[in-house]
Design an enzyme around this catalytic site. Structure first.
Site, PDB file in Angstrom:
ATOM      1  N   ASP A   1      10.395   9.686  12.632  1.00  0.00           N
ATOM      2  CA  ASP A   1      10.492   9.638  11.174  1.00  0.00           C
ATOM      3  C   ASP A   1      11.795  10.311  10.734  1.00  0.00           C
ATOM      4  O   ASP A   1      12.174  11.351  11.264  1.00  0.00           O
ATOM      5  CB  ASP A   1       9.285  10.350  10.534  1.00  0.00           C
ATOM      6  CG  ASP A   1       9.128   9.999   9.062  1.00  0.00           C
ATOM      7  OD1 ASP A   1       8.168   9.275   8.727  1.00  0.00           O
ATOM      8  OD2 ASP A   1       9.976  10.441   8.250  1.00  0.00           O
ATOM      9  N   ILE A   2      12.449   9.738   9.747  1.00  0.00           N
ATOM     10  CA  ILE A   2      13.742  10.262   9.289  1.00  0.00           C
ATOM     11  C   ILE A   2      13.583  11.605   8.556  1.00  0.00           C
ATOM     12  O   ILE A   2      14.532  12.386   8.493  1.00  0.00           O
ATOM     13  CB  ILE A   2      14.443   9.217   8.384  1.00  0.00           C
ATOM     14  CG1 ILE A   2      15.943   9.453   8.339  1.00  0.00           C
ATOM     15  CG2 ILE A   2      13.843   9.192   6.988  1.00  0.00           C
ATOM     16  CD1 ILE A   2      16.733   8.301   7.728  1.00  0.00           C
TER      17      ILE A   2
ATOM     18  N   ASN B   1      -1.214   5.760   5.705  1.00  0.00           N
ATOM     19  CA  ASN B   1      -1.262   5.672   4.246  1.00  0.00           C
ATOM     20  C   ASN B   1      -1.343   4.194   3.874  1.00  0.00           C
ATOM     21  O   ASN B   1      -0.568   3.380   4.374  1.00  0.00           O
ATOM     22  CB  ASN B   1      -0.019   6.318   3.637  1.00  0.00           C
ATOM     23  CG  ASN B   1       0.050   7.805   3.924  1.00  0.00           C
ATOM     24  OD1 ASN B   1      -0.966   8.489   3.905  1.00  0.00           O
ATOM     25  ND2 ASN B   1       1.238   8.318   4.196  1.00  0.00           N
TER      26      ASN B   1
ATOM     27  N   GLU C   1       4.543   4.300   1.035  1.00  0.00           N
ATOM     28  CA  GLU C   1       5.854   4.055   0.427  1.00  0.00           C
ATOM     29  C   GLU C   1       6.537   2.825   1.009  1.00  0.00           C
ATOM     30  O   GLU C   1       7.256   2.122   0.301  1.00  0.00           O
ATOM     31  CB  GLU C   1       6.749   5.290   0.622  1.00  0.00           C
ATOM     32  CG  GLU C   1       6.282   6.478  -0.215  1.00  0.00           C
ATOM     33  CD  GLU C   1       7.055   7.751   0.096  1.00  0.00           C
ATOM     34  OE1 GLU C   1       8.003   7.699   0.903  1.00  0.00           O
ATOM     35  OE2 GLU C   1       6.673   8.797  -0.467  1.00  0.00           O
ATOM     36  N   VAL C   2       6.361   2.616   2.307  1.00  0.00           N
ATOM     37  CA  VAL C   2       7.037   1.477   2.953  1.00  0.00           C
ATOM     38  C   VAL C   2       6.003   0.385   3.214  1.00  0.00           C
ATOM     39  O   VAL C   2       5.022   0.619   3.939  1.00  0.00           O
ATOM     40  CB  VAL C   2       7.713   1.915   4.268  1.00  0.00           C
ATOM     41  CG1 VAL C   2       8.386   0.723   4.940  1.00  0.00           C
ATOM     42  CG2 VAL C   2       8.724   3.036   4.019  1.00  0.00           C
TER      43      VAL C   2
ATOM     44  N   HIS D   1       2.363   0.964   9.169  1.00  0.00           N
ATOM     45  CA  HIS D   1       2.841   1.955  10.144  1.00  0.00           C
ATOM     46  C   HIS D   1       1.809   3.044  10.315  1.00  0.00           C
ATOM     47  O   HIS D   1       1.098   3.400   9.380  1.00  0.00           O
ATOM     48  CB  HIS D   1       4.182   2.559   9.713  1.00  0.00           C
ATOM     49  CG  HIS D   1       4.204   3.067   8.302  1.00  0.00           C
ATOM     50  ND1 HIS D   1       4.303   2.229   7.215  1.00  0.00           N
ATOM     51  CD2 HIS D   1       4.124   4.321   7.805  1.00  0.00           C
ATOM     52  CE1 HIS D   1       4.290   2.950   6.108  1.00  0.00           C
ATOM     53  NE2 HIS D   1       4.175   4.234   6.435  1.00  0.00           N
TER      54      HIS D   1
ATOM     55  N   HIS E   1       1.523   6.980  11.344  1.00  0.00           N
ATOM     56  CA  HIS E   1       2.225   8.231  11.601  1.00  0.00           C
ATOM     57  C   HIS E   1       1.517   8.952  12.750  1.00  0.00           C
ATOM     58  O   HIS E   1       0.283   9.070  12.733  1.00  0.00           O
ATOM     59  CB  HIS E   1       2.153   9.164  10.386  1.00  0.00           C
ATOM     60  CG  HIS E   1       2.797   8.639   9.138  1.00  0.00           C
ATOM     61  ND1 HIS E   1       4.015   9.103   8.679  1.00  0.00           N
ATOM     62  CD2 HIS E   1       2.393   7.715   8.241  1.00  0.00           C
ATOM     63  CE1 HIS E   1       4.315   8.490   7.536  1.00  0.00           C
ATOM     64  NE2 HIS E   1       3.350   7.643   7.253  1.00  0.00           N
TER      65      HIS E   1
HETATM   66  P1  5GP Z   1       4.502   6.155   4.017  1.00  0.00           P
HETATM   67  O1  5GP Z   1       4.597   7.084   2.854  1.00  0.00           O
HETATM   68  O2  5GP Z   1       4.845   4.740   3.625  1.00  0.00           O
HETATM   69  O3  5GP Z   1       3.223   6.285   4.782  1.00  0.00           O
HETATM   70  O4  5GP Z   1       5.601   6.656   5.056  1.00  0.00           O
HETATM   71  C1  5GP Z   1       6.885   6.154   5.127  1.00  0.00           C
HETATM   72  C2  5GP Z   1       7.643   7.040   6.086  1.00  0.00           C
HETATM   73  O5  5GP Z   1       8.832   6.384   6.435  1.00  0.00           O
HETATM   74  C3  5GP Z   1       8.038   8.399   5.497  1.00  0.00           C
HETATM   75  O6  5GP Z   1       7.489   9.440   6.299  1.00  0.00           O
HETATM   76  C4  5GP Z   1       9.560   8.376   5.534  1.00  0.00           C
HETATM   77  O7  5GP Z   1      10.129   9.626   5.856  1.00  0.00           O
HETATM   78  C5  5GP Z   1       9.847   7.330   6.605  1.00  0.00           C
HETATM   79  N1  5GP Z   1      11.115   6.622   6.409  1.00  0.00           N
HETATM   80  C6  5GP Z   1      11.576   6.070   5.253  1.00  0.00           C
HETATM   81  N2  5GP Z   1      12.771   5.480   5.468  1.00  0.00           N
HETATM   82  C7  5GP Z   1      13.050   5.653   6.790  1.00  0.00           C
HETATM   83  C8  5GP Z   1      14.153   5.249   7.600  1.00  0.00           C
HETATM   84  O8  5GP Z   1      15.110   4.619   7.169  1.00  0.00           O
HETATM   85  N3  5GP Z   1      14.098   5.596   8.926  1.00  0.00           N
HETATM   86  C9  5GP Z   1      13.038   6.301   9.447  1.00  0.00           C
HETATM   87  N4  5GP Z   1      13.100   6.586  10.744  1.00  0.00           N
HETATM   88  N5  5GP Z   1      11.989   6.693   8.702  1.00  0.00           N
HETATM   89  C10 5GP Z   1      11.999   6.367   7.393  1.00  0.00           C
END
Ligand code: 5GP
Length: 120
Positions: free
Chosen positions: A33-34, A91, A99-100, A104, A106
């Protein structure tokens, strides 16, 4: 919800954005994760176009779902997390804080992670 092929993980899968890969095969990519929220924070994604966990378990073939979760376990083990434990988070949708919009999982670990959810 229709799949948005401009989402950030789709771009990672197409190689348009770099990632720090932990594991990859024909069906799955795992990468750091970034913005890690734990000492170890890795994301595992299917290469197929699934918006969310809901979408994935409903629409993906059962063998694809099974292999995906097997890979999640293997990745966690390869990261040295199996003995002390870790947390899997998916999530899902607006209330889940996703968010994405590409499914995915985690994998978070490396320390005691505390409460599952904030008190509230
Ligand atoms: P969500 O909130 O959708 O469950 O998690 C999205 C995750 O994607 C977040 O933890 C965020 O830090 C990670 N993320 C967003 N953009 C990028 C990216 O460009 N590269 C990587 N490696 N992780 C990302």
């Amino acid at each position: 919800m229709a799949y948005d092929s401009d989402n950030i993980f789709a771009k990672i899968l197409r190689g348009e954005i770099p990632n720090n890969t932990v594991f990859e095969d024909d069906e799955v990519l795992a990468f750091h994760d970034i913005a890690p929220q734990a000492p170890v924070h890795v994301l595992v994604i299917p290469k197929g176009e699934y918006v969310s966990a809901d979408d994935f378990v409903r629409d993906a073939p059962a063998d694809v779902v099974g292999r995906f979760f097997a890979r999640v376990g293997e990745v966690a083990r390869s990261l040295g997390l199996a003995d002390d434990g870790y947390r899997l988070i998916a999530n899902t949708g607006a209330h889940g804080g996703q968010e994405v919009p590409h499914f995915h999982m985690h994998i978070c670990g490396g320390q005691q992670l505390g409460r599952m959810l904030p008190k509230g």
